[in-house]
Design an enzyme around this catalytic site. Structure first.
Site, PDB file in Angstrom:
ATOM      1  N   CYS A  75      44.720  34.308  39.159  1.00  0.00           N
ATOM      2  CA  CYS A  75      44.454  34.005  40.567  1.00  0.00           C
ATOM      3  C   CYS A  75      45.381  32.929  41.120  1.00  0.00           C
ATOM      4  O   CYS A  75      45.988  33.098  42.182  1.00  0.00           O
ATOM      5  CB  CYS A  75      42.992  33.620  40.760  1.00  0.00           C
ATOM      6  SG  CYS A  75      42.464  32.121  39.896  1.00  0.00           S
ATOM      7  N   HIS A 133      38.479  29.632  40.891  1.00  0.00           N
ATOM      8  CA  HIS A 133      39.153  30.817  41.427  1.00  0.00           C
ATOM      9  C   HIS A 133      39.787  30.483  42.773  1.00  0.00           C
ATOM     10  O   HIS A 133      39.308  29.606  43.503  1.00  0.00           O
ATOM     11  CB  HIS A 133      38.144  31.958  41.586  1.00  0.00           C
ATOM     12  CG  HIS A 133      38.759  33.280  41.933  1.00  0.00           C
ATOM     13  ND1 HIS A 133      39.673  33.913  41.125  1.00  0.00           N
ATOM     14  CD2 HIS A 133      38.576  34.099  43.017  1.00  0.00           C
ATOM     15  CE1 HIS A 133      40.030  35.060  41.680  1.00  0.00           C
ATOM     16  NE2 HIS A 133      39.382  35.196  42.821  1.00  0.00           N
ATOM     17  N   HIS A 164      43.494  38.632  45.996  1.00  0.00           N
ATOM     18  CA  HIS A 164      43.331  37.752  44.835  1.00  0.00           C
ATOM     19  C   HIS A 164      43.526  38.555  43.560  1.00  0.00           C
ATOM     20  O   HIS A 164      43.464  39.789  43.562  1.00  0.00           O
ATOM     21  CB  HIS A 164      41.963  37.066  44.847  1.00  0.00           C
ATOM     22  CG  HIS A 164      40.791  37.996  44.791  1.00  0.00           C
ATOM     23  ND1 HIS A 164      39.633  37.697  44.107  1.00  0.00           N
ATOM     24  CD2 HIS A 164      40.568  39.236  45.332  1.00  0.00           C
ATOM     25  CE1 HIS A 164      38.763  38.678  44.239  1.00  0.00           C
ATOM     26  NE2 HIS A 164      39.302  39.622  44.969  1.00  0.00           N
TER      27      HIS A 164
END
Length: 330
Positions: A235, A281, A293
């Site tokens: 990510c 994240h 993402h």
């Protein structure tokens, strides 16, 4: 100070001077934290087999490094070509291009050429000028880190829009943005505007559009812990790479850290190209409620587009519930 350039398509940067660690359940886990791509440079803080400033004895085949964007870790020496400062400065003066996709460097400007190297998306090469009598349509003449000359397809290359100069000025205790500003001869607060002026005609809108488009070029790439290439990316690798390829070096991990050019803004002020932060994240906001993402979720396991809007079929409720910050460089 020693320096080095990555000479493999994808070099592994470990968070510890070992490849595995044991968790509380006795399971072996990877210590991979990042990747260095072909042609990128780093400082070598401790040579292979040396003792780090923290008193850690390194294996004979592993070096302690700091990347040009401020990431600290450990790399196997065979993935690096060591340089002194003079050689590094000469290297940085080259006319670089970016591998916009996986591509081969061949000995000849034709498909029958001998393969000299393989690059993944994000790797970089020095482009060489061509004489009129050696130009081959559709091919670019390039130089590898070890000096060899080869050719790759023009369509596989993109302009480089970032600088690696901070590798020369980074030092313990100095914030990354101040190190880069020192290298570029400006103030830390001017780094973003300098990037806009140099590569985007001074336009914030142009930057926002390009960073979103760069991220979308990784769509479908597999999720890889610590990854940063088209072969596999995580990510923060996705978001930081998209920003890097547009000229702004942000913190590589999934958080906002002082000393890099990103700060928190109110949720309602988010715009295309800003970053969305969740616990552990990060995603890149595309506008209209959607974001891109790299997710390790079993259903996708890679780079996908999802939505913040419950009415959108791409909505992911689990992420929306824990969204805690929006980050922007503006």
């Amino acid at each position: 100070m020693q320096y080095a350039v990555f000479t493999v398509a994808v070099g592994t940067i470990y968070d510890l001077p070992q490849t595995e660690k044991t968790n509380d359940d006795g399971l072996l886990l990877s210590t991979i934290g990042d990747e260095g791509l072909y042609g990128q440079v780093c400082q070598v803080r401790t040579a292979p087999g040396g003792v780090t400033a923290a008193g850690v004895q390194l294996p004979e085949n592993m070096a302690e490094v700091v990347s040009f964007y401020g990431y600290h870790g450990y790399v196997f020496a065979q993935e690096l070509q060591l340089l002194d400062e003079t050689a590094l400065r000469e290297y940085l003066a080259g006319d670089f291009v970016l591998a916009g996709r996986a591509t081969d460097v061949l000995s000849l400007p034709k498909v029958q050429g001998v393969r000299l190297a393989e690059l993944e998306r994000g790797g970089m090469l020095r482009r060489l000028p061509e004489q009129e009598d050696e130009h081959a349509a559709g091919w670019a003449k390039v130089q590898l880190a070890d000096g060899r000359v080869g050719y790759c397809r023009d369509v596989a290359l993109e302009p480089i829009r970032y600088r690696m100069d901070a590798v020369l000025t980074q030092r313990e205790g100095l914030p990354f943005d101040e190190a880069l500003a020192e290298a570029l001869g400006c103030k830390a607060g001017d780094l973003v505007q300098n990037a806009l002026d140099r590569w985007h005609g001074g336009s914030e809108a142009a930057f926002r559009e390009r960073v979103a488009e760069q991220a979308k070029k990784y769509l479908g790439a597999e999720y890889r812990w610590g990854g940063k290439s088209g072969r596999g990316i995580d990510c923060s690798g996705l978001v930081s790479s998209a920003y890097m390829q547009c000229g702004v070096l942000i913190y590589r991990d999934a958080s906002i850290v002082e000393g890099w050019p990103m700060h928190e803004i109110p949720f309602e002020k988010k715009q295309r190209g800003d970053a969305l932060f969740f616990p552990g994240h990060v995603a890149l906001y595309l506008g209209d409620g959607r974001y891109i993402h790299s997710t390790g979720a079993a259903a996708s396991g890679g780079v996908v587009i999802n939505s913040l809007d419950p009415a959108d079929p791409l909505y992911r409720e689990d992420l929306v519930k824990c969204l805690y910050a929006v980050g922007s460089i503006f």
